[in-house]
Scaffold this active site. Structure first.
Site, PDB file in Angstrom:
ATOM      1  N   HIS A  59      -7.344  -6.045   0.316  1.00  0.00           N
ATOM      2  CA  HIS A  59      -6.224  -5.122   0.225  1.00  0.00           C
ATOM      3  C   HIS A  59      -5.089  -5.610   0.996  1.00  0.00           C
ATOM      4  CE1 HIS A  59      -4.358  -1.377  -0.660  1.00  0.00           C
ATOM      5  NE2 HIS A  59      -4.270  -1.217   0.621  1.00  0.00           N
TER       6      HIS A  59
ATOM      7  N   SER B 250       0.732  -1.196   0.059  1.00  0.00           N
ATOM      8  CA  SER B 250       0.020  -0.110  -0.016  1.00  0.00           C
ATOM      9  C   SER B 250       0.804   1.162  -0.105  1.00  0.00           C
ATOM     10  CB  SER B 250      -0.988  -0.186   1.248  1.00  0.00           C
ATOM     11  OG  SER B 250      -2.039   0.805   0.869  1.00  0.00           O
TER      12      SER B 250
ATOM     13  N   ASP C  94      -9.923  -5.707  -5.154  1.00  0.00           N
ATOM     14  CA  ASP C  94      -9.247  -4.937  -4.010  1.00  0.00           C
ATOM     15  C   ASP C  94     -10.150  -3.446  -3.727  1.00  0.00           C
ATOM     16  OD1 ASP C  94      -7.880  -2.944  -2.275  1.00  0.00           O
ATOM     17  OD2 ASP C  94      -5.982  -3.722  -3.205  1.00  0.00           O
TER      18      ASP C  94
END
Length: 267
Positions: A247, A97, A218
């Site tokens: 995610h 991320s 996601d």
């Protein structure tokens, strides 16, 4: 914070016996414990570096400087300072991320440090912009911020299962735990920094080979973003699709992710 003070503040650990370095950098809402089901697969072959982002709940909130961490560049400073303090001259970097984007920026600044970037759930910009589909409209983001500010606990309880995606209650529980560990004002502040970031203009400066790992679905990062990264990063790039949802595959499907990481690292 420099050298040993930074290593201590961000709970830096080096595990394993290999002669190569592998950095595992967690994303927003988690801490280094997010890798607990992943890193043991690599410690026989690598010296695995784990650390906490300064915004993580596992870090003393007094270390979070609201005037400093206004862009991702300050997080890049921390990463490079850690590597320099540990006398790491070259490493493979796995970033989830926001840490994927931190790795991208670090590789532009110090390309010699990185042999490969593995980017999990990465996005150079979360907001839609003309033909670019980042996944979110500004009005949606504003509602998220308002919900976080109004009742952080309620927001976590709603967000955690959406982010995990897959039906893995233990992963939802773990993500909720680390989100609750964050101080709400720091969580909101960092969320605003992340959602205001736009790294599209610098992707072409990345010359380090990248492997983009994208789950089948996601809620935070549509597949079109993974394709955008592949097409705009400046080096040799591949996409590995992960046959799971969500995610946070390192929490919800760790062994599946380990297989993809091994494949990416061997190339």
């Amino acid at each position: 914070m420099v050298n040993n003070a930074l290593l201590e503040a961000l709970n830096v650990r080096v595990l394993g016996t290999g002669d190569r370095f592998l950095v595992l950098a967690h994303g927003f809402g988690t801490d280094q414990s997010a890798w607990q089901l992943v890193y043991p697969s690599f410690t026989p072959y690598y010296r695995v570096i784990l650390y906490d982002l300064v915004c993580a709940g596992s870090v003393n909130p007094d270390f979070f400087d609201f005037s400093r961490y206004t862009t991702l560049d300050a997080f890049v400073d921390d990463l490079i300072s850690i590597l320099d303090s540990l006398h790491v001259h070259r490493c493979a970097f796995v970033g989830h991320s926001v840490s994927a984007m931190v790795g991208i920026l670090a590789s532009i600044r110090r390309p010699e440090l990185f042999s490969k970037l593995i980017l999990i759930g990465a996005s150079p910009r979360f907001l839609n912009d003309g033909d670019y589909h980042g996944g979110f409209e500004q009005s949606e983001i504003d509602r998220v911020f308002a919900a976080m500010k109004a009742n952080y606990q309620s927001w976590v309880n709603g967000f955690a299962p959406l982010a995990v995606g897959a039906d893995v209650p233990a992963a939802v529980q773990e993500f909720s735990r680390t989100l609750f560990n964050m101080r709400p004002d720091i969580s909101l502040f960092v969320s605003k920094v992340i959602f205001s970031s736009d790294l599209r203009g610098v992707l072409g400066l990345v010359k380090v080979p990248c492997c983009i790992i994208q789950t089948a679905q996601d809620v935070s990062v549509p597949t079109s973003v993974a394709i955008y990264l592949r097409d705009h990063l400046g080096g040799r790039n591949t996409i590995e699709m992960l046959d799971t949802e969500g995610h946070l595959p390192h929490l919800s499907a760790p062994q599946l992710l380990v297989r993809k990481l091994r494949r990416a690292l061997s190339r």
